[in-house]
Scaffold this active site. Sequence first.
Site, mmCIF file in Angstrom:
data_model
loop_
_atom_site.group_PDB
_atom_site.id
_atom_site.type_symbol
_atom_site.label_atom_id
_atom_site.label_comp_id
_atom_site.label_asym_id
_atom_site.label_seq_id
_atom_site.Cartn_x
_atom_site.Cartn_y
_atom_site.Cartn_z
ATOM 1 N N LYS A 104 0.794 -1.239 0.000
ATOM 2 C CA LYS A 104 0.000 0.000 0.000
ATOM 3 C C LYS A 104 0.827 1.289 0.000
ATOM 4 O O LYS A 104 0.373 2.351 0.440
ATOM 5 C CB LYS A 104 -1.020 0.025 1.168
ATOM 6 C CG LYS A 104 -1.842 -1.221 1.323
ATOM 7 C CD LYS A 104 -2.255 -1.862 0.032
ATOM 8 C CE LYS A 104 -3.302 -1.135 -0.742
ATOM 9 N NZ LYS A 104 -3.542 -1.829 -2.068
ATOM 10 N N SER A 105 2.043 1.162 -0.525
ATOM 11 C CA SER A 105 2.905 2.349 -0.637
ATOM 12 C C SER A 105 2.916 2.934 -2.033
ATOM 13 O O SER A 105 3.699 3.847 -2.303
ATOM 14 C CB SER A 105 4.351 1.988 -0.315
ATOM 15 O OG SER A 105 4.438 1.371 0.902
ATOM 16 N N HIS A 171 7.600 -7.605 -1.916
ATOM 17 C CA HIS A 171 7.359 -6.870 -0.670
ATOM 18 C C HIS A 171 8.352 -7.300 0.416
ATOM 19 O O HIS A 171 8.277 -6.793 1.534
ATOM 20 C CB HIS A 171 5.952 -7.161 -0.145
ATOM 21 C CG HIS A 171 4.844 -6.476 -0.900
ATOM 22 N ND1 HIS A 171 4.932 -5.206 -1.394
ATOM 23 C CD2 HIS A 171 3.576 -6.912 -1.204
ATOM 24 C CE1 HIS A 171 3.788 -4.873 -1.987
ATOM 25 N NE2 HIS A 171 2.953 -5.892 -1.885
ATOM 26 N N SER A 201 -4.470 3.085 4.063
ATOM 27 C CA SER A 201 -4.654 2.386 2.791
ATOM 28 C C SER A 201 -4.709 0.873 3.028
ATOM 29 O O SER A 201 -5.550 0.167 2.456
ATOM 30 C CB SER A 201 -3.505 2.757 1.847
ATOM 31 O OG SER A 201 -3.703 2.188 0.589
ATOM 32 N N TYR A 259 6.522 8.300 -2.149
ATOM 33 C CA TYR A 259 5.203 8.481 -2.777
ATOM 34 C C TYR A 259 4.827 9.961 -2.813
ATOM 35 O O TYR A 259 4.354 10.481 -3.824
ATOM 36 C CB TYR A 259 4.179 7.674 -1.969
ATOM 37 C CG TYR A 259 2.752 7.713 -2.487
ATOM 38 C CD1 TYR A 259 2.281 6.719 -3.339
ATOM 39 C CD2 TYR A 259 1.863 8.722 -2.096
ATOM 40 C CE1 TYR A 259 0.970 6.736 -3.805
ATOM 41 C CE2 TYR A 259 0.559 8.753 -2.560
ATOM 42 C CZ TYR A 259 0.113 7.753 -3.410
ATOM 43 O OH TYR A 259 -1.186 7.775 -3.866
ATOM 44 N N ARG A 325 -7.934 3.547 -4.850
ATOM 45 C CA ARG A 325 -8.934 4.057 -3.908
ATOM 46 C C ARG A 325 -8.995 5.567 -4.039
ATOM 47 O O ARG A 325 -9.809 6.090 -4.802
ATOM 48 C CB ARG A 325 -8.576 3.606 -2.475
ATOM 49 C CG ARG A 325 -9.674 3.806 -1.432
ATOM 50 C CD ARG A 325 -9.206 3.369 -0.048
ATOM 51 N NE ARG A 325 -8.118 4.198 0.435
ATOM 52 C CZ ARG A 325 -8.257 5.299 1.169
ATOM 53 N NH1 ARG A 325 -9.456 5.702 1.526
ATOM 54 N NH2 ARG A 325 -7.199 5.998 1.564
ATOM 55 N N LYS A 326 -8.097 6.307 -3.345
ATOM 56 C CA LYS A 326 -8.106 7.778 -3.434
ATOM 57 C C LYS A 326 -6.829 8.323 -4.045
ATOM 58 O O LYS A 326 -6.844 9.359 -4.693
ATOM 59 C CB LYS A 326 -8.269 8.386 -2.045
ATOM 60 C CG LYS A 326 -9.678 8.443 -1.526
ATOM 61 C CD LYS A 326 -9.707 9.337 -0.305
ATOM 62 C CE LYS A 326 -11.114 9.535 0.213
ATOM 63 N NZ LYS A 326 -11.082 10.276 1.483
HETATM 64 P P1 A3P Z 1 -5.018 4.847 -1.160
HETATM 65 O O1 A3P Z 1 -5.617 3.623 -0.536
HETATM 66 O O2 A3P Z 1 -4.520 5.822 -0.132
HETATM 67 O O3 A3P Z 1 -5.906 5.500 -2.144
HETATM 68 P P2 A3P Z 1 -0.275 -0.362 -3.664
HETATM 69 O O4 A3P Z 1 -0.239 -0.153 -5.127
HETATM 70 O O5 A3P Z 1 1.078 -0.524 -3.038
HETATM 71 O O6 A3P Z 1 -1.222 -1.430 -3.295
HETATM 72 O O7 A3P Z 1 -0.789 1.003 -3.024
HETATM 73 C C1 A3P Z 1 -2.122 1.366 -3.189
HETATM 74 C C2 A3P Z 1 -2.237 2.846 -2.920
HETATM 75 O O8 A3P Z 1 -1.700 3.561 -4.054
HETATM 76 C C3 A3P Z 1 -3.687 3.249 -2.842
HETATM 77 O O9 A3P Z 1 -3.709 4.388 -1.961
HETATM 78 C C4 A3P Z 1 -4.005 3.622 -4.275
HETATM 79 O O10 A3P Z 1 -5.141 4.433 -4.428
HETATM 80 C C5 A3P Z 1 -2.733 4.335 -4.664
HETATM 81 N N1 A3P Z 1 -2.486 4.354 -6.102
HETATM 82 C C6 A3P Z 1 -2.729 3.380 -6.995
HETATM 83 N N2 A3P Z 1 -2.378 3.782 -8.235
HETATM 84 C C7 A3P Z 1 -1.902 5.033 -8.114
HETATM 85 C C8 A3P Z 1 -1.395 5.992 -9.052
HETATM 86 N N3 A3P Z 1 -1.331 5.728 -10.351
HETATM 87 N N4 A3P Z 1 -1.011 7.187 -8.572
HETATM 88 C C9 A3P Z 1 -1.074 7.484 -7.260
HETATM 89 N N5 A3P Z 1 -1.558 6.625 -6.330
HETATM 90 C C10 A3P Z 1 -1.952 5.408 -6.751
#
Ligand code: A3P
Length: 362
Positions: A104-105, A171, A201, A259, A325-326
């Site tokens: 989730k980074s 990971h 997240s 990020y 998500r956001k």
């Molecule tokens: P949020 O839950 O805060 O919205 P991972 O890819 O490591 O699983 O991380 C997921 C997080 O990255 C989520 O954060 C997701 O919305 C965000 N994310 C996914 N694609 C993205 C992008 N293209 N640009 C910025 N953030 C992104």
Amino acid sequence: MASSSITKTIPIMAIPNFNVCHKLELIKEEAKSGDPKLQGEEEELSYEFREMLESLPKERGWRTRYLYLFQGFWCQSKEIQAIMSFQKHFKSHQNDVVLATIPKSGTTWLKALTFTVLNRHRFDPVSSTTDHPLLTSNPHDLVPFFEYKLYANGDVPDLSGLASPRTFATHVPFGSLKDSIEEPGVKVVYLCRNPFDTFISSWHYINNIKSEAVSPVSLEEGFDLYCRGVIGFGPFWEHMLGYWKESLRTPEKVLFLRYEDLKQDIESNLKKLASFLGVPFTEEEEQKGVVHAISDLCSFENLKKLEVNKSSKSIKNFENRHLFRKGEVSDWVNYLSPPQAERLSALVDDKLGGSDLTFRYN
Ligand code: A3P
């Protein structure tokens, strides 16, 4: 001869194409007690492996029944099995690229950016507005995880046919990766996100994808586990510090990105990434708008609206839509109470203070 040059120019598939060269024998054990919670991940493990698991410290899992403390980090049983297989069988090649993150980074984003940068001469991000692989494949299909894809379910893949630079993701913390990437020329890109947003997240994602047999993790319970380090691949501070220290020690091998920096200034971070990977943007490319096109193609808004990311499944059969998500910095302020924020802040100071690893929260 004409025929051999034709063979050589056959395009390489965008989605990494590999065969499984052998499969470890896994024994499916019947759930003995009728407890529906036993019918989760753990029944697909060999008896020997189960015995080994039983010797490890364990805690309540977020998505499966338990997380086990393996090689100093918390991990689910099936991932441990895949990581052991990866550590035993994977042979790195010069020029391999490994993308590393704690979940989730921004892993999905980093995969999209790296794939597009490395393959921009095959798939021009400026002109391929309809046929770029990212438009029809989720980033996780283009850059596979060692532990969720390549070495999962007892598979031992044959990776010899992959085009160079082979690009993988993981990971696992640096300490569990380092022996597998000793070959000179292997590059690691680590993407770090502030621990507050990473927690929020993770909490959303896990509650969206977890099996029904596992009870939901409340925000309070999840927060307490997180602060005690009990989350997949955590403690988060050890994960971050492991790659941070290595990036300071061997900056030509490990690039440390944040990020929040990518959100603030994607184009200069893309240039940093391309230079680190040995494929810097030329002036001509910059003038043509290649850097800008990559940032647009890989943006949250663009990826989220694609059909493949709305309706398909990529990692372990989880729906892609939960990966988007956001995509904001500081969403944690909408969830954490002042005492929770104080606790996490004190923890970050305690664990990361003195390391020079700092975060921006807004
Ligand atoms: P949020 O839950 O805060 O919205 P991972 O890819 O490591 O699983 O991380 C997921 C997080 O990255 C989520 O954060 C997701 O919305 C965000 N994310 C996914 N694609 C993205 C992008 N293209 N640009 C910025 N953030 C992104």
